[in-house]
Design a protein around this motif. Sequence first.
Motif, short mmCIF file in Angstrom:
data_model
loop_
_atom_site.label_atom_id
_atom_site.label_comp_id
_atom_site.label_asym_id
_atom_site.label_seq_id
_atom_site.Cartn_x
_atom_site.Cartn_y
_atom_site.Cartn_z
N GLU A 8 0.18 8.19 -1.02
CA GLU A 8 0.44 6.11 -1.90
C GLU A 8 -0.71 5.70 -0.82
OE1 GLU A 8 3.29 3.10 0.80
OE2 GLU A 8 4.13 5.30 0.86
N GLN A 9 -1.16 6.49 0.26
CA GLN A 9 -2.62 6.11 0.09
C GLN A 9 -3.94 6.26 -0.11
OE1 GLN A 9 -3.25 8.19 3.93
NE2 GLN A 9 -1.82 7.13 5.54
N LEU A 10 -4.20 7.39 -1.37
CA LEU A 10 -5.11 7.27 -2.43
C LEU A 10 -4.51 6.27 -3.69
CD1 LEU A 10 -4.58 11.27 -2.52
CD2 LEU A 10 -6.67 10.06 -1.63
N ARG A 11 -3.42 5.69 -4.17
CA ARG A 11 -3.63 4.89 -4.74
C ARG A 11 -3.83 3.88 -4.12
NH1 ARG A 11 2.95 6.54 -5.97
NH2 ARG A 11 2.63 8.61 -7.08
N ALA A 12 -3.33 3.70 -2.92
CA ALA A 12 -4.09 2.33 -2.25
C ALA A 12 -5.16 2.49 -2.31
CB ALA A 12 -3.61 1.70 -1.22
N ILE A 13 -6.43 2.94 -2.16
CA ILE A 13 -7.85 3.56 -2.35
C ILE A 13 -8.11 3.14 -3.83
CG2 ILE A 13 -9.95 4.88 -2.00
CD1 ILE A 13 -8.57 6.15 0.59
N SER A 14 -7.34 3.34 -4.39
CA SER A 14 -8.11 3.96 -5.92
C SER A 14 -7.53 2.03 -6.29
CB SER A 14 -6.67 4.76 -6.56
OG SER A 14 -7.30 4.25 -7.94
N GLY A 15 -6.43 1.63 -5.73
CA GLY A 15 -6.91 -0.16 -6.02
C GLY A 15 -7.54 -1.08 -6.06
N ILE A 16 -7.85 -0.51 -4.48
CA ILE A 16 -9.00 -1.56 -4.00
C ILE A 16 -9.73 -1.38 -4.72
CG2 ILE A 16 -10.80 -1.40 -2.00
CD1 ILE A 16 -8.06 -0.09 -0.27
N PRO A 131 2.46 -1.25 11.08
CA PRO A 131 2.09 -2.22 10.32
C PRO A 131 2.61 -2.98 8.78
CG PRO A 131 1.82 -0.86 8.98
CD PRO A 131 1.85 0.08 10.56
N ASP A 132 2.36 -4.05 9.26
CA ASP A 132 4.10 -4.78 8.55
C ASP A 132 3.03 -5.35 7.01
OD1 ASP A 132 5.54 -6.70 6.43
OD2 ASP A 132 4.42 -8.72 7.58
N ILE A 133 2.72 -3.60 6.16
CA ILE A 133 2.25 -4.05 4.83
C ILE A 133 3.34 -4.76 3.79
CG2 ILE A 133 1.70 -1.50 5.58
CD1 ILE A 133 4.23 -0.43 3.30
N SER A 134 3.79 -5.31 3.90
CA SER A 134 4.89 -6.77 3.15
C SER A 134 4.28 -7.44 2.83
CB SER A 134 5.58 -6.50 3.47
OG SER A 134 5.47 -7.70 4.67
N VAL A 135 3.32 -7.74 3.29
CA VAL A 135 1.95 -8.79 2.68
C VAL A 135 0.56 -8.37 2.11
CG1 VAL A 135 3.40 -10.43 4.51
CG2 VAL A 135 0.41 -8.83 5.16
N PHE A 136 0.44 -7.07 1.85
CA PHE A 136 -0.61 -6.98 1.35
C PHE A 136 -0.02 -6.13 0.25
CE2 PHE A 136 -1.02 -6.23 6.27
CZ PHE A 136 -1.77 -7.60 6.65
N ASP A 137 -1.52 -6.08 -0.63
CA ASP A 137 -1.07 -5.25 -1.99
C ASP A 137 -1.45 -3.64 -1.70
OD1 ASP A 137 -0.65 -7.91 -4.22
OD2 ASP A 137 -2.28 -8.20 -3.09
N TRP A 138 -2.88 -3.41 -1.42
CA TRP A 138 -2.67 -2.37 -0.70
C TRP A 138 -2.83 -1.89 0.92
CZ3 TRP A 138 -6.49 -5.23 -4.12
CH2 TRP A 138 -6.55 -5.11 -5.29
N ALA A 139 -2.73 -1.23 1.20
CA ALA A 139 -2.89 -0.76 2.63
C ALA A 139 -2.54 0.63 2.95
CB ALA A 139 -1.04 -0.90 3.42
N VAL A 140 -3.70 0.62 3.87
CA VAL A 140 -4.40 2.16 4.22
C VAL A 140 -4.27 1.71 5.36
CG1 VAL A 140 -6.26 3.93 4.11
CG2 VAL A 140 -5.69 2.32 2.28
N SER A 141 -3.13 2.48 6.22
CA SER A 141 -2.48 2.68 7.35
C SER A 141 -2.85 4.63 8.01
CB SER A 141 -1.17 2.20 7.72
OG SER A 141 -1.56 1.75 9.08
N LYS A 142 -3.58 4.15 9.71
CA LYS A 142 -3.69 5.44 10.02
C LYS A 142 -3.86 5.42 11.49
CE LYS A 142 -4.89 9.27 6.99
NZ LYS A 142 -3.84 9.97 7.38
#
Length: 354
Positions: A8-16, A131-142
Motif C-alpha cells: 500500500e505504501q509503495l502504491r502511495a509513493i508511486s502515485g505521489i 493517522p486519519d488517512i481518509s482525508v488524504f489521497d496518498w498516505a505514507v505513515s510509519k
Amino acid sequence: MSEAFDLEQLRAISGIVDAVNHSRHIVITCHMSPDGDAMGSSLALARILRAKKLDVTVVTPDEPNHNLEIIPGFRTVAPLTRSPNRVKRAFESADVIFCLDYHCLSRVDRLAPYITESKARRAMIDHHLDPDISVFDWAVSKPQRSSTCSLLYSVIKRAGWLDLMDLEAATCIMAGMMTDTNNFSHNANHPEDYRITAALLEKGVDKNALWRALFDTYSEDCMRLNGYAISQKMRVYPEAHAALITLTRDELNKYNYTKGDTEGLVNKPLAIPGVIYSAFMREERDYIKVSMRSVGDFPVDIVCSRHFGGGGHRNAAGGEFHGTLDDAAALFESILDANATEFILSSHVKSLRM
C-alpha cells in the motif's frame, strides 16, 4: 537492510511520483508550532522539488521558532499568520499538497480549510500514531520511524529523487532527525536512521555545526529564563517519578521570551535520577501549552491524549489545557498516583515475572 515499504505504501509513493511529474505548482504544509522535524522535512522536500523546476511554496500555520533559522530555506516559508494573501494564492494554484509531520487536519489549525477546499490532491508523509488517512489521497505513515525527516529520506530514495538531494536538502533532513530525537538520545534505535546519517554526512553535512546551532546556542535572556525555570519553578515528585515546570506569561515577559526560548526545557528534569517523565506547562494567550517527555517505556502520549487533548510518541508528546495554569498543574498532580500505578509499578511487576 534498507527500509521496506508495504504494498500500500509503495502504491502511495508511486502515485505521489506520478502526480508530481504532472504538476507545476506544489504546496508543502506542516503542523502548528512547527518544530525541527516539520521544518526540516518541508524545506528538504521543497529543495528537491524545486530542483525538478516546480513552483513550490512551504506554508506553516504560524511562525516557526527562531532557533530553527539555521535550517536552509527557513526565510522562504510563508506563515499563514504573516502572509495570508500569499498562502491563499498558493493554495488556489496548487496541483499537489504535501502534508508533512502531521497525521490529522486538527494539527494545522486555521490552515485546515485551505487544504480541504483546495482542488489539489493531498499526500501525507508522517510518523505519528493513528493517522486519519481518509482525508488524504496518498498516505505514507510509519510510526516506528523516529522522525518524518528519516521517513521522508526513504520516500525520496524510493521515488528516485536521491540524485536531486544537494547539501542544503541533506542539512534539512539531518536537522529534523536530530531535533526529533534530541540529538539521537531517545527513540533512536532504528538502524535505518544511522544509515541515513552516514549518507547525509557523505553529502557534506556538518553535524557538529548543526548540533551547536540547534542545541548549544542561547541568548542571554533565554539562558536566564531557563535558569529561573529550573531553579525556581521545577517541582519534583520522587514517589511518582515525575517532575513539572510551569511558567506564567508574566514570567516569560520578564525575560523577554521569544518563541523557541524554552525549547528543550522539558527534557532537563529527566537528568535527575529517578525521574521517569517530565512535564512543562507554558501560559499562552488563551490556553496552556503542555509538553511531556519520558525515558524508557513510560507512555507520555497516552497521558497527553487522556488528559490534555493531545498525543505524540511514547517518549515525546504534547497537548493543551483550556483554563488557568494553576488548574493545569493541579490536574497533572491529580493523576500522578494513577500514572505511577498503571505505567510504572505495573511495568516493574511485569519485569519481575519475566
